[in-house]
Design an enzyme around this catalytic site. Structure first.
Site, PDB file in Angstrom:
ATOM      1  N   ASP A   1     -18.665 -19.109  18.536  1.00  0.00           N
ATOM      2  CA  ASP A   1     -17.145 -19.107  18.025  1.00  0.00           C
ATOM      3  C   ASP A   1     -17.186 -19.960  16.896  1.00  0.00           C
ATOM      4  O   ASP A   1     -16.926 -21.230  17.141  1.00  0.00           O
ATOM      5  CB  ASP A   1     -16.085 -19.359  19.293  1.00  0.00           C
ATOM      6  CG  ASP A   1     -14.672 -19.392  18.825  1.00  0.00           C
ATOM      7  OD1 ASP A   1     -14.593 -19.173  17.249  1.00  0.00           O
ATOM      8  OD2 ASP A   1     -13.644 -19.600  19.399  1.00  0.00           O
TER       9      ASP A   1
ATOM     10  N   TRP B   1     -10.150 -23.814  23.353  1.00  0.00           N
ATOM     11  CA  TRP B   1     -10.658 -22.717  22.943  1.00  0.00           C
ATOM     12  C   TRP B   1     -11.712 -22.157  23.656  1.00  0.00           C
ATOM     13  O   TRP B   1     -11.913 -20.840  24.138  1.00  0.00           O
ATOM     14  CB  TRP B   1     -11.098 -22.475  21.380  1.00  0.00           C
ATOM     15  CG  TRP B   1     -10.102 -22.649  20.447  1.00  0.00           C
ATOM     16  CD1 TRP B   1      -9.394 -23.698  19.853  1.00  0.00           C
ATOM     17  CD2 TRP B   1      -8.903 -21.985  20.716  1.00  0.00           C
ATOM     18  NE1 TRP B   1      -8.183 -23.744  19.511  1.00  0.00           N
ATOM     19  CE2 TRP B   1      -7.818 -22.455  19.971  1.00  0.00           C
ATOM     20  CE3 TRP B   1      -8.507 -20.632  21.235  1.00  0.00           C
ATOM     21  CZ2 TRP B   1      -6.386 -21.753  19.664  1.00  0.00           C
ATOM     22  CZ3 TRP B   1      -7.196 -19.950  20.789  1.00  0.00           C
ATOM     23  CH2 TRP B   1      -6.414 -20.685  20.370  1.00  0.00           C
TER      24      TRP B   1
ATOM     25  N   LYS C   1      -8.766 -20.086   8.626  1.00  0.00           N
ATOM     26  CA  LYS C   1      -9.047 -21.420   8.285  1.00  0.00           C
ATOM     27  C   LYS C   1     -10.061 -21.732   7.188  1.00  0.00           C
ATOM     28  O   LYS C   1      -9.485 -22.147   5.951  1.00  0.00           O
ATOM     29  CB  LYS C   1      -9.855 -22.183   9.564  1.00  0.00           C
ATOM     30  CG  LYS C   1      -8.740 -21.888  10.930  1.00  0.00           C
ATOM     31  CD  LYS C   1      -9.369 -22.225  12.017  1.00  0.00           C
ATOM     32  CE  LYS C   1      -8.869 -21.616  13.175  1.00  0.00           C
ATOM     33  NZ  LYS C   1      -7.492 -22.151  13.382  1.00  0.00           N
TER      34      LYS C   1
HETATM   35  N1  PMP Z   1     -11.494 -20.186  18.569  1.00  0.00           N
HETATM   36  C1  PMP Z   1     -11.139 -21.103  17.724  1.00  0.00           C
HETATM   37  C2  PMP Z   1     -12.344 -22.219  17.826  1.00  0.00           C
HETATM   38  C3  PMP Z   1     -10.061 -21.300  17.135  1.00  0.00           C
HETATM   39  O1  PMP Z   1      -9.600 -22.403  16.527  1.00  0.00           O
HETATM   40  C4  PMP Z   1      -8.865 -20.187  17.326  1.00  0.00           C
HETATM   41  C5  PMP Z   1      -7.527 -20.345  16.522  1.00  0.00           C
HETATM   42  N2  PMP Z   1      -7.123 -21.532  16.118  1.00  0.00           N
HETATM   43  C6  PMP Z   1      -9.158 -19.313  17.924  1.00  0.00           C
HETATM   44  C7  PMP Z   1     -10.481 -19.091  18.727  1.00  0.00           C
HETATM   45  C8  PMP Z   1      -8.012 -17.950  18.155  1.00  0.00           C
HETATM   46  O2  PMP Z   1      -8.270 -17.326  17.334  1.00  0.00           O
HETATM   47  P1  PMP Z   1      -6.959 -16.241  16.791  1.00  0.00           P
HETATM   48  O3  PMP Z   1      -5.725 -17.006  16.758  1.00  0.00           O
HETATM   49  O4  PMP Z   1      -7.582 -15.449  15.466  1.00  0.00           O
HETATM   50  O5  PMP Z   1      -7.128 -15.383  17.902  1.00  0.00           O
END
Ligand code: PMP
Length: 362
Positions: A173, A103, A197
């Protein structure tokens, strides 16, 4: 009622049963209005109360620090990867990123499309099995912000503390660990998280920021992508994902009822401990992916001796009512996501299953 699944999904993920039941009770007729909340105008007083309540509950859970605002946005945390540098990475500045895995890398790739970036610390050499030490970071004076991914959902690593970045805003994040533990919001400039989550359903992304960071966006950015548009309009510039926000409000109420973030954190640590203990005491049958000092208490990643055995594990687990234990397609292996709504009893059921599986296949 039919049996609840043992839901270890990474997101969308388990929602507390009480929350689902309360939402069900008012699903068709919200508080005697003759309408579902999703049928109401987002400009009406009934919806606005829910919207404002969710914002104040969030700030309340962080102790109501002065000068912070909550935004409810759309497009997931992935849109924040772009919106953040668009708004804060201004001319002559460079944004620092901590490179901890899947991420963080996505966040870096987006920021690079917008402006100048640098890697402030990285655990790439360690195959992202750990998080780097951030205690002695030296940030250049023109650093726009330092971006940290508090919990790498795919690799299963997590920071246990955050660096003091002085006058440089710390941006985090927190998609996969928001409200799973207590911390001082004052240490952060801006945090963001997709809701799916620990906060409820997908569809809304929460941004909590110091007001001065979201009050004046550069003028060339499209209106809907400017933080200041949403700040000035209380996240009602355009139609918000009203039902998702309503669900987030319900989840926040449930979190309040649990007592405190310290209490939630203690429960989460107990849950993670049980699972890691099972992995560590399996004589090498199960192997944790993350280094012990960087292990996540939200996403527990582990492997078996072969991919074939991992496939068998997933299949057998599904037959026993376990959901979501297959690791992310990019890294393979196995992963149990144990967010706030996953109970200790469900972890207990999982470790019992793991013991049985080992007996049969070890
Ligand atoms: N950052 C993290 C740490 C994540 O776990 C996720 C999704 N699993 C995201 C960003 C991306 O999120 P989204 O699917 O809501 O765009």
């Amino acid at each position: 009622m039919s049996k609840r699944a043992y839901n270890f999904n990474a997101g969308p993920a388990a929602v507390p049963l009480e929350v689902l039941q309360r939402a069900q009770a008012e699903f068709v007729d919200y508080h005697g209005t003759g309408m579902s909340i999703m049928e109401m105008s987002h400009r009406g007083a009934v919806y606005e109360e829910v919207h404002n309540e969710a914002q104040s509950r969030l700030l309340g859970l962080f102790g109501n620090p002065e000068g912070y605002k909550v935004l409810f946005l759309q497009g997931g945390a992935s849109t924040q990867f772009a919106m953040l540098p668009m708004n804060l990475l201004t001319e002559g500045k460079s944004a620092g990123y901590v490179k901890t895995g899947s991420w963080a890398n996505k966040a870096i790739a987006e920021a690079k499309l917008i402006g100048d970036t640098f890697v402030a610390a990285s655990s790439e050499e360690d195959q992202y099995k750990s998080v780097p030490d951030l205690s002695n970071l030296q940030l250049p004076e023109n650093t726009a912000y330092l971006h940290v991914t508090s919990n790498e959902t795919i690799e299963g690593t997590q920071f246990s503390s955050f660096p003091d970045t002085g006058s440089v805003p710390l941006v985090v994040d927190m998609s996969s660990d928001i409200l799973s533990r207590s911390f001082n919001l004052k240490d952060f400039g801006l945090i963001y998280a997709g809701a799916q989550k620990n906060l409820g359903p997908s569809g809304v992304t929460v941004v909590i920021a110091r007001e001065e960071l979201i009050q004046n966006s550069p003028k060339h950015i499209p209106t809907v992508l400017r933080y200041d548009t949403h700040t000035k309009n209380n996240s009602l510039y355009n139609t918000p994902p009203s039902f998702s926000i309503y669900m987030v409000n319900q989840v926040l109420k449930w979190i309040e009822e649990q007592g405190s973030l310290e209490g939630i954190e203690a429960k989460n640590r107990e849950k993670a401990k049980l699972l890691y203990h099972t992995i560590d005491n399996s004589g090498g049958f199960y192997r944790g992916f993350a280094n012990p000092d960087s292990r996540s208490i939200m996403n527990v990643t582990f492997r078996l001796q072969s991919e074939e055995l991992e496939k068998q594990f997933v299949k057998a687990s599904e037959q026993e009512g376990f959901v979501g234990l297959k690791g992310h397609r990019s890294v393979g292996g196995l992963r149990a996501s144990i967010y706030n709504a996953v109970s200790y009893d469900h972890i207990k059921a999982l470790v019992d299953f793991m013991g049985e599986f080992q007996k049969k296949n070890g």
